[in-house]
Scaffold this motif. Structure first.
Motif, PDB file in Angstrom:
ATOM      1  N   PHE A  87       0.838  -1.205   0.000  1.00  0.00           N
ATOM      2  CA  PHE A  87       0.000   0.000   0.000  1.00  0.00           C
ATOM      3  C   PHE A  87       0.872   1.253   0.000  1.00  0.00           C
ATOM      4  O   PHE A  87       0.566   2.238  -0.676  1.00  0.00           O
ATOM      5  CB  PHE A  87      -0.937  -0.008   1.212  1.00  0.00           C
ATOM      6  CG  PHE A  87      -2.280  -0.639   0.942  1.00  0.00           C
ATOM      7  CD1 PHE A  87      -3.448   0.071   1.138  1.00  0.00           C
ATOM      8  CD2 PHE A  87      -2.377  -1.942   0.476  1.00  0.00           C
ATOM      9  CE1 PHE A  87      -4.691  -0.496   0.879  1.00  0.00           C
ATOM     10  CE2 PHE A  87      -3.604  -2.531   0.218  1.00  0.00           C
ATOM     11  CZ  PHE A  87      -4.771  -1.810   0.417  1.00  0.00           C
ATOM     12  N   ASN A  88       1.983   1.216   0.737  1.00  0.00           N
ATOM     13  CA  ASN A  88       2.906   2.355   0.732  1.00  0.00           C
ATOM     14  C   ASN A  88       3.581   2.513  -0.627  1.00  0.00           C
ATOM     15  O   ASN A  88       3.785   3.631  -1.113  1.00  0.00           O
ATOM     16  CB  ASN A  88       3.969   2.176   1.818  1.00  0.00           C
ATOM     17  CG  ASN A  88       3.405   2.331   3.216  1.00  0.00           C
ATOM     18  OD1 ASN A  88       2.391   2.997   3.415  1.00  0.00           O
ATOM     19  ND2 ASN A  88       4.057   1.713   4.192  1.00  0.00           N
ATOM     20  N   SER A  89       3.933   1.390  -1.244  1.00  0.00           N
ATOM     21  CA  SER A  89       4.604   1.418  -2.542  1.00  0.00           C
ATOM     22  C   SER A  89       3.735   2.077  -3.612  1.00  0.00           C
ATOM     23  O   SER A  89       4.230   2.793  -4.484  1.00  0.00           O
ATOM     24  CB  SER A  89       4.964  -0.013  -2.978  1.00  0.00           C
ATOM     25  OG  SER A  89       5.479  -0.040  -4.291  1.00  0.00           O
ATOM     26  N   TYR A  90       2.425   1.826  -3.524  1.00  0.00           N
ATOM     27  CA  TYR A  90       1.503   2.402  -4.514  1.00  0.00           C
ATOM     28  C   TYR A  90       0.852   3.687  -4.018  1.00  0.00           C
ATOM     29  O   TYR A  90      -0.155   4.134  -4.579  1.00  0.00           O
ATOM     30  CB  TYR A  90       0.438   1.371  -4.897  1.00  0.00           C
ATOM     31  CG  TYR A  90       0.985   0.272  -5.778  1.00  0.00           C
ATOM     32  CD1 TYR A  90       1.032   0.423  -7.160  1.00  0.00           C
ATOM     33  CD2 TYR A  90       1.487  -0.909  -5.238  1.00  0.00           C
ATOM     34  CE1 TYR A  90       1.553  -0.576  -7.978  1.00  0.00           C
ATOM     35  CE2 TYR A  90       2.016  -1.912  -6.047  1.00  0.00           C
ATOM     36  CZ  TYR A  90       2.039  -1.737  -7.405  1.00  0.00           C
ATOM     37  OH  TYR A  90       2.566  -2.723  -8.226  1.00  0.00           O
ATOM     38  N   ASN A  91       1.404   4.271  -2.963  1.00  0.00           N
ATOM     39  CA  ASN A  91       0.924   5.552  -2.427  1.00  0.00           C
ATOM     40  C   ASN A  91      -0.572   5.545  -2.145  1.00  0.00           C
ATOM     41  O   ASN A  91      -1.292   6.503  -2.426  1.00  0.00           O
ATOM     42  CB  ASN A  91       1.248   6.702  -3.403  1.00  0.00           C
ATOM     43  CG  ASN A  91       2.734   6.905  -3.556  1.00  0.00           C
ATOM     44  OD1 ASN A  91       3.471   6.893  -2.584  1.00  0.00           O
ATOM     45  ND2 ASN A  91       3.173   7.066  -4.798  1.00  0.00           N
ATOM     46  N   VAL A  92      -1.051   4.435  -1.576  1.00  0.00           N
ATOM     47  CA  VAL A  92      -2.480   4.302  -1.338  1.00  0.00           C
ATOM     48  C   VAL A  92      -2.960   5.246  -0.246  1.00  0.00           C
ATOM     49  O   VAL A  92      -4.141   5.557  -0.151  1.00  0.00           O
ATOM     50  CB  VAL A  92      -2.823   2.830  -0.991  1.00  0.00           C
ATOM     51  CG1 VAL A  92      -4.296   2.663  -0.662  1.00  0.00           C
ATOM     52  CG2 VAL A  92      -2.484   1.943  -2.190  1.00  0.00           C
ATOM     53  N   GLY A  93      -2.040   5.748   0.570  1.00  0.00           N
ATOM     54  CA  GLY A  93      -2.434   6.700   1.595  1.00  0.00           C
ATOM     55  C   GLY A  93      -3.074   7.947   1.018  1.00  0.00           C
ATOM     56  O   GLY A  93      -3.845   8.627   1.694  1.00  0.00           O
ATOM     57  N   ASN A  94      -2.766   8.226  -0.234  1.00  0.00           N
ATOM     58  CA  ASN A  94      -3.356   9.392  -0.901  1.00  0.00           C
ATOM     59  C   ASN A  94      -4.584   9.023  -1.726  1.00  0.00           C
ATOM     60  O   ASN A  94      -5.101   9.835  -2.478  1.00  0.00           O
ATOM     61  CB  ASN A  94      -2.311  10.041  -1.819  1.00  0.00           C
ATOM     62  CG  ASN A  94      -1.115  10.536  -1.039  1.00  0.00           C
ATOM     63  OD1 ASN A  94      -1.254  11.032   0.066  1.00  0.00           O
ATOM     64  ND2 ASN A  94       0.074  10.378  -1.615  1.00  0.00           N
ATOM     65  N   ARG A  95      -5.056   7.788  -1.589  1.00  0.00           N
ATOM     66  CA  ARG A  95      -6.215   7.321  -2.341  1.00  0.00           C
ATOM     67  C   ARG A  95      -7.262   6.768  -1.377  1.00  0.00           C
ATOM     68  O   ARG A  95      -7.006   6.590  -0.196  1.00  0.00           O
ATOM     69  CB  ARG A  95      -5.786   6.242  -3.352  1.00  0.00           C
ATOM     70  CG  ARG A  95      -4.801   6.774  -4.399  1.00  0.00           C
ATOM     71  CD  ARG A  95      -4.057   5.635  -5.088  1.00  0.00           C
ATOM     72  NE  ARG A  95      -4.942   4.753  -5.810  1.00  0.00           N
ATOM     73  CZ  ARG A  95      -4.543   3.597  -6.390  1.00  0.00           C
ATOM     74  NH1 ARG A  95      -3.282   3.231  -6.289  1.00  0.00           N
ATOM     75  NH2 ARG A  95      -5.398   2.853  -7.030  1.00  0.00           N
ATOM     76  N   ASN A  96      -8.461   6.517  -1.922  1.00  0.00           N
ATOM     77  CA  ASN A  96      -9.575   6.081  -1.074  1.00  0.00           C
ATOM     78  C   ASN A  96      -9.723   4.567  -1.069  1.00  0.00           C
ATOM     79  O   ASN A  96     -10.811   4.036  -1.260  1.00  0.00           O
ATOM     80  CB  ASN A  96     -10.879   6.737  -1.561  1.00  0.00           C
ATOM     81  CG  ASN A  96     -10.835   8.246  -1.443  1.00  0.00           C
ATOM     82  OD1 ASN A  96     -10.415   8.769  -0.427  1.00  0.00           O
ATOM     83  ND2 ASN A  96     -11.264   8.934  -2.496  1.00  0.00           N
ATOM     84  N   ILE A  97      -8.626   3.858  -0.821  1.00  0.00           N
ATOM     85  CA  ILE A  97      -8.653   2.400  -0.794  1.00  0.00           C
ATOM     86  C   ILE A  97      -8.247   1.937   0.597  1.00  0.00           C
ATOM     87  O   ILE A  97      -7.202   2.326   1.110  1.00  0.00           O
ATOM     88  CB  ILE A  97      -7.694   1.796  -1.843  1.00  0.00           C
ATOM     89  CG1 ILE A  97      -7.989   2.367  -3.225  1.00  0.00           C
ATOM     90  CG2 ILE A  97      -7.826   0.273  -1.867  1.00  0.00           C
ATOM     91  CD1 ILE A  97      -6.955   1.992  -4.269  1.00  0.00           C
TER      92      ILE A  97
END
Length: 239
Positions: A87-97
């Motif tokens: 999740f960190n690798s795909y920058n999911v923190g900036n997305r709603n997943i």
């Protein structure tokens, strides 16, 4: 004397896992440095995917190095770390997943854990890349545990001639009927995989790896397409 040799062997094995982990991390760093020389998105994505695969293996050697039992380690703990890193690798923190985990403590050996870790890496990566386009809100969920735990969870009642399936148990009846010991599911509620795509016969390297590695651990893999995408992996081999 025998206890002393056992202690020496344990120290040596720990050192082997430590060195392998360090070497894999060097490879991961080299891939990252090499990727900086390119700007093409597809090339960069290929480097990131390779780096994540290497990291998933390095993490297993790290767990074995830290474990008191040199033959196996808690795979559920590994899954938590692996998915957080993805999740960190795909920058999911900036997305709603969001990520939902339901994991039973199960100890697996390296021969099973490495292929299974790569399988999870590929499926979760595919979800994060393709399942939620244009800021779509969604969830990735992982369930892992012993087959009997799944059976109890979905309130199954079976006899030789009749089975009463409740809830999502029908998703797992093949695993249970074939006496697999463990079940792993990786699912998302995204846009789903097209019906025309045969996930067991495709040019996608990621999907090829999923199928090859499932067979390698003596397991089977099934795809449920609606709603979203759900992979069910059944296996018994403790490596």
């Amino acid at each position: 004397m025998k206890k002393l040799w056992k202690k020496i062997d344990k120290i040596r094995l720990k050192e082997v896992h430590h060195r392998i982990k360090n070497n894999l991390q060097v490879i991961s760093s080299l891939l990252s440095l090499q990727a900086e020389k390119f700007e093409d998105k597809e090339v960069l994505e290929a480097f990131r995917e390779s780096q994540n695969r290497v990291e998933s293996i390095a993490m297993i050697h790290e767990r074995l190095h830290e474990s008191e039992n040199m033959d196996a380690f808690d795979f559920s703990d590994y899954l938590r770390k692996l998915t957080t890193d993805l999740f960190n690798s795909y920058n999911v923190g900036n997305r709603n997943i969001s990520l939902k985990l339901s994991l039973e403590q199960v100890y697996l050996g390296m021969n099973t854990a490495i292929p299974l870790g790569i399988i999870v890496n590929e499926i979760v990566s595919n979800s994060l890349k393709h399942a939620f386009p244009a800021g779509k809100i969604g969830e990735v969920s992982i369930n892992f545990g012993k087959a009997e735990t799944f059976a109890a969870k979905y309130e199954t009642s079976c006899s030789d001639k009749y089975c009463l399936y409740k809830g999502d148990y029908t998703d797992y009846k093949d695993c249970l009927n074939n006496n697999f010991r463990y079940i792993l599911t990786v699912a998302d509620n995204g846009i789903g995989i097209p019906e025309e795509l045969d996930f067991q016969n495709t040019d996608s390297l990621g999907l090829q790896l999923i199928n090859i590695l499932a067979k390698q651990i003596g397991g089977c893999i099934e795809l449920k397409r609606s709603p979203g995408t759900k992979y069910i992996i059944c296996f018994s081999n403790e490596g």
